[in-house]
Design a protein around this motif. Structure first.
Motif, PDB file in Angstrom:
ATOM      1  N   GLY A  39       0.830  -1.207   0.000  1.00 19.65           N
ATOM      2  CA  GLY A  39       0.000   0.000   0.000  1.00 19.65           C
ATOM      3  C   GLY A  39       0.861   1.252   0.000  1.00 19.65           C
ATOM      4  O   GLY A  39       2.033   1.229  -0.393  1.00 19.65           O
ATOM      5  N   THR A  40       0.273   2.355   0.439  1.00 20.90           N
ATOM      6  CA  THR A  40       0.984   3.630   0.489  1.00 20.90           C
ATOM      7  C   THR A  40       2.223   3.536   1.376  1.00 20.90           C
ATOM      8  O   THR A  40       2.174   2.954   2.460  1.00 20.90           O
ATOM      9  CB  THR A  40       0.059   4.729   1.052  1.00 20.90           C
ATOM     10  OG1 THR A  40      -1.093   4.842   0.220  1.00 20.90           O
ATOM     11  CG2 THR A  40       0.777   6.066   1.118  1.00 20.90           C
ATOM     12  N   ASN A  41       3.316   4.113   0.901  1.00 16.97           N
ATOM     13  CA  ASN A  41       4.513   4.206   1.736  1.00 16.97           C
ATOM     14  C   ASN A  41       4.374   5.455   2.611  1.00 16.97           C
ATOM     15  O   ASN A  41       4.627   6.570   2.171  1.00 16.97           O
ATOM     16  CB  ASN A  41       5.781   4.291   0.887  1.00 16.97           C
ATOM     17  CG  ASN A  41       7.046   4.316   1.734  1.00 16.97           C
ATOM     18  OD1 ASN A  41       6.992   4.499   2.955  1.00 16.97           O
ATOM     19  ND2 ASN A  41       8.188   4.140   1.101  1.00 16.97           N
ATOM     20  N   PHE A  42       3.956   5.244   3.839  1.00 21.67           N
ATOM     21  CA  PHE A  42       3.669   6.374   4.716  1.00 21.67           C
ATOM     22  C   PHE A  42       4.920   7.096   5.203  1.00 21.67           C
ATOM     23  O   PHE A  42       4.813   8.123   5.873  1.00 21.67           O
ATOM     24  CB  PHE A  42       2.830   5.901   5.911  1.00 21.67           C
ATOM     25  CG  PHE A  42       1.440   5.480   5.536  1.00 21.67           C
ATOM     26  CD1 PHE A  42       0.485   6.426   5.183  1.00 21.67           C
ATOM     27  CD2 PHE A  42       1.085   4.138   5.512  1.00 21.67           C
ATOM     28  CE1 PHE A  42      -0.798   6.051   4.824  1.00 21.67           C
ATOM     29  CE2 PHE A  42      -0.197   3.741   5.151  1.00 21.67           C
ATOM     30  CZ  PHE A  42      -1.136   4.706   4.810  1.00 21.67           C
ATOM     31  N   THR A  43       6.098   6.582   4.864  1.00 19.48           N
ATOM     32  CA  THR A  43       7.331   7.272   5.258  1.00 19.48           C
ATOM     33  C   THR A  43       7.810   8.264   4.193  1.00 19.48           C
ATOM     34  O   THR A  43       8.839   8.906   4.377  1.00 19.48           O
ATOM     35  CB  THR A  43       8.473   6.271   5.529  1.00 19.48           C
ATOM     36  OG1 THR A  43       8.868   5.655   4.295  1.00 19.48           O
ATOM     37  CG2 THR A  43       8.058   5.211   6.527  1.00 19.48           C
ATOM     38  N   LYS A  44       7.091   8.382   3.090  1.00 15.20           N
ATOM     39  CA  LYS A  44       7.655   9.139   1.969  1.00 15.20           C
ATOM     40  C   LYS A  44       7.807  10.632   2.259  1.00 15.20           C
ATOM     41  O   LYS A  44       8.662  11.288   1.658  1.00 15.20           O
ATOM     42  CB  LYS A  44       6.813   8.922   0.707  1.00 15.20           C
ATOM     43  CG  LYS A  44       5.417   9.519   0.705  1.00 15.20           C
ATOM     44  CD  LYS A  44       4.760   9.202  -0.646  1.00 15.20           C
ATOM     45  CE  LYS A  44       3.396   9.826  -0.782  1.00 15.20           C
ATOM     46  NZ  LYS A  44       2.811   9.577  -2.125  1.00 15.20           N
ATOM     47  N   TYR A  45       7.020  11.181   3.192  1.00 14.83           N
ATOM     48  CA  TYR A  45       7.161  12.597   3.532  1.00 14.83           C
ATOM     49  C   TYR A  45       8.053  12.821   4.749  1.00 14.83           C
ATOM     50  O   TYR A  45       8.209  13.949   5.203  1.00 14.83           O
ATOM     51  CB  TYR A  45       5.792  13.235   3.753  1.00 14.83           C
ATOM     52  CG  TYR A  45       4.974  13.329   2.478  1.00 14.83           C
ATOM     53  CD1 TYR A  45       5.325  14.222   1.473  1.00 14.83           C
ATOM     54  CD2 TYR A  45       3.866  12.512   2.284  1.00 14.83           C
ATOM     55  CE1 TYR A  45       4.586  14.302   0.293  1.00 14.83           C
ATOM     56  CE2 TYR A  45       3.119  12.583   1.111  1.00 14.83           C
ATOM     57  CZ  TYR A  45       3.487  13.479   0.126  1.00 14.83           C
ATOM     58  OH  TYR A  45       2.754  13.554  -1.038  1.00 14.83           O
ATOM     59  N   LEU A 103      10.554  15.090  -3.189  1.00 12.12           N
ATOM     60  CA  LEU A 103      10.634  14.339  -1.939  1.00 12.12           C
ATOM     61  C   LEU A 103      12.110  14.166  -1.600  1.00 12.12           C
ATOM     62  O   LEU A 103      12.844  13.484  -2.313  1.00 12.12           O
ATOM     63  CB  LEU A 103       9.955  12.974  -2.073  1.00 12.12           C
ATOM     64  CG  LEU A 103       8.437  12.994  -2.257  1.00 12.12           C
ATOM     65  CD1 LEU A 103       7.914  11.579  -2.478  1.00 12.12           C
ATOM     66  CD2 LEU A 103       7.766  13.624  -1.044  1.00 12.12           C
ATOM     67  N   VAL A 104      12.536  14.808  -0.524  1.00 15.82           N
ATOM     68  CA  VAL A 104      13.944  14.773  -0.142  1.00 15.82           C
ATOM     69  C   VAL A 104      14.194  13.525   0.699  1.00 15.82           C
ATOM     70  O   VAL A 104      13.619  13.365   1.779  1.00 15.82           O
ATOM     71  CB  VAL A 104      14.340  16.037   0.639  1.00 15.82           C
ATOM     72  CG1 VAL A 104      15.824  16.001   0.984  1.00 15.82           C
ATOM     73  CG2 VAL A 104      14.005  17.288  -0.171  1.00 15.82           C
ATOM     74  N   LYS A 105      15.049  12.647   0.215  1.00 16.79           N
ATOM     75  CA  LYS A 105      15.312  11.378   0.889  1.00 16.79           C
ATOM     76  C   LYS A 105      16.188  11.586   2.130  1.00 16.79           C
ATOM     77  O   LYS A 105      17.113  12.387   2.128  1.00 16.79           O
ATOM     78  CB  LYS A 105      16.032  10.416  -0.067  1.00 16.79           C
ATOM     79  CG  LYS A 105      15.230  10.036  -1.299  1.00 16.79           C
ATOM     80  CD  LYS A 105      16.048   9.158  -2.225  1.00 16.79           C
ATOM     81  CE  LYS A 105      15.289   8.842  -3.515  1.00 16.79           C
ATOM     82  NZ  LYS A 105      16.118   8.056  -4.458  1.00 16.79           N
TER      83      LYS A 105
END
Length: 558
Positions: free
Chosen positions: A140-146, A311-313
């Motif tokens: 599902g959604t990668n909730f860590t992306k932000y 999106l800054v990693k």
């Protein structure tokens, strides 16, 4: 005339600052050191357990504000219009349905698991790793992306899950969980229903994976798949969040009487110290504001239109409105900065303490004074000696990960290292290498922003290290090869909180206007020495290679 109060809850103490809202003049200030924390209660550094009792916060709040107001004339006190607070974070505690931390309720008074888990508590490393793995594999959604794509053990969900797992009594009694910066405004406004507490956009976005795209917090499906212990917790937390220019409410009767203020005083929504400190230091777009103390918190703002879709990693999140409403707020930082120097200081002081405790040559009061003097002056003496060592006289190389790595790419398992020692490696040279290591860690953050398409146009320094350590700051300027401006205010975080208080109280229309009217500017600028910068550019590459080696070896040993 209008006045506001900024309250800054730090790691060791709380500071209250009374400010003239018309010009930012600092009218009075007072500091209170947490008594239980000072005694080392509820902490176990060998297990990275750092807990703080909420009574330390409540006592410190009342004492510091009253002491600051006692220094003011009656007309100043009568014209206080607003109060705003900043705190460390992510600093989390379990609460009951009334919003009261469990450690303030019967049966939990001395239970560390029912107290606030301080930002640097790293007992939830395992839980953070599970969050990272599931976010990337569950489909599902990668909730860590932000939040940079890497979730940290320093943050809300990891700490909450860890406490639910290790303490059944806390698990059964906890209705919800709250950040320190959300709890204090709730206390001041007399909120007695956990569901009615206004939650900070700053804390929620950077530490709890809250985002508008997700309709709030991570989904119930994701959380329950992470661990069934999280089932239904999402519904007992929050959906909406608030920027810190919004009023949390009016001062309650109880706290108005305690502080000697009017119930007309507005209390603003809270935020983290570094975020409000950046405003106090007059942050501008693409200026990196570095709060440098025990750790560092690096703040950056950018117009939403210019960073849309980026999106800054590996950073600590990018959240609209977390620093200044209407701007993208980005956070990074180092888990240890001044703490690295404090560790080395304690390492050197230990034998002195041991020998003084055994000697009969001097009396006890003299022993105590001598130990205090050595401890207080050691870092200054090391700095004085280290700055006379030629920059190019290298050979010792250190990693600054003594408390893990916050950014880039959070990893609280990695350890510090010192390489290149020989029989000529004395204390000043090792100290110099440690200072360089903290500067290299700072450079790695800037390099990550730049590599991800976010320019860094200037650097602002604030906090204890920035104000008091010229050797550290010059080394940092040389390593970054950038000038560093030092904020004039001694209390930039509390000043920033005061600026937010003026907006939530309606004195100014925006944070930008408050900052322009109340900012105190800069007192000093450190400029890089070109030949030093060239040399450090070469050594930095060795620092990066050492980091790769140590991280790989530590990971394989795990």
């Amino acid at each position: 005339m209008s006045y506001v109060i900024g309250v800054d809850f730090g790691t060791d103490s709380v500071r209250a600052l009374v400010i003239d809202a018309t010009n930012g003049k600092e009218m009075a200030t007072a500091v209170h050191y947490y008594s239980r924390w000072k005694q080392g209660k509820y902490c176990n550094p060998t297990e990275s357990q750092f807990r703080q009792h909420p009574l330390d916060y409540l006592e410190g709040l009342e004492i510091s504000v009253k002491k600051a107001l006692a220094q003011c004339t009656p007309d100043v006190k009568s014209q206080v219009k607003g109060i705003s607070v900043d705190t460390t974070g992510s600093t989390v505690v379990a609460i009951n349905k009334q919003g009261v931390p469990l450690s303030l309720t019967s049966g939990f008074e001395e239970n560390p698991n029912a107290m606030f888990l301080l930002w640097k508590d790293h007992t939830a490393v395992k839980e953070a790793a599970e969050i990272n793995k599931l976010a990337k594999t569950w489909g599902g959604t990668n909730f860590t992306k932000y939040v940079g794509g890497v979730y940290s053990s320093e943050w809300f969900w990891a700490k909450t899950l860890h406490m639910l797992r290790v303490d059944a009594n806390v698990r059964q009694a906890a209705y919800s969980w709250i950040e320190h910066c959300d709890w204090i405004p709730a206390v001041l406004t007399g909120v007695e229903d956990a569901s009615q507490i206004k939650r900070s956009r700053c804390a929620a976005g950077h530490k709890a994976m809250w985002h508008e795209e997700f309709d709030g917090l991570p989904s119930e499906e994701f959380l329950t798949r992470l661990d069934p212990l999280l089932k239904d917790l999402r519904s007992r937390l929050y959906k909406d969040t608030y920027t810190s220019d919004i009023a949390a409410g009016n001062l309650s009767l109880e706290w108005a009487e305690k502080l000697g203020l009017s119930q007309e005083v507005i209390v603003g929504v809270g935020a983290f110290d570094a975020h409000m400190g950046a405003v106090g230091a007059q942050i501008e777009p693409y200026a990196l504001s570095k709060v440098m103390g025990t750790s560092t918190c690096d703040m950056l703002i950018a117009p939403l239109s210019e960073v849309d879709g980026k999106l800054v990693k590996g950073i600590c999140g990018q959240v609209s409105g977390s620093i200044i409403p209407g701007m993208m707020g980005m956070e990074a930082g180092q888990s240890a900065f001044g703490d690295v120097y404090a560790w080395f200081q304690q390492l050197l002081v230990w034998p002195v303490q041991q020998m003084l405790s055994r000697t009969s040559l001097i009396d006890a009061p003299t022993k105590a004074k001598l130990e205090e003097e050595i401890t207080a002056n050691l870092i200054d003496v090391l700095s004085e000696q280290a700055q006379h060592i030629p920059v190019t006289e290298s050979g010792i190389l250190a990693l600054d990960w003594l408390n893990g790595r916050r950014t880039p790419d959070a990893n609280q398992v990695v350890k510090g290292a010192v390489a290149g020692l020989d029989l000529g490696s004395d204390a000043p040279r090792i100290f110099k290498a440690l200072v360089e290591a903290t500067a290299f860690g700072a450079k790695s953050i800037i390099d990550r922003f730049v590599a991800e398409g976010i320019p860094i146009r200037s650097v602002i320094g604030l906090g204890g290290v920035a104000k008091k350590s010229p050797f550290v700051m010059q080394t940092l300027a040389d390593v970054l090869n950038m000038p560093i401006k030092i904020a004039r205010s001694e209390q930039a975080c509390a000043l920033g909180a005061g600026m937010f208080a003026t907006v939530s109280a309606g004195i100014y229309a925006s944070v930008e206007e408050a900052s322009a009217k109340m900012g105190s500017g800069f007192e000093q600028e450190y400029k890089p020495v070109p030949e030093h910068a060239t040399f450090y550019g070469q050594i930095y590459q060795k620092y990066c290679k050492l980091g790769v080696f140590v991280e790989k070896e530590m990971s394989s040993s795990e």
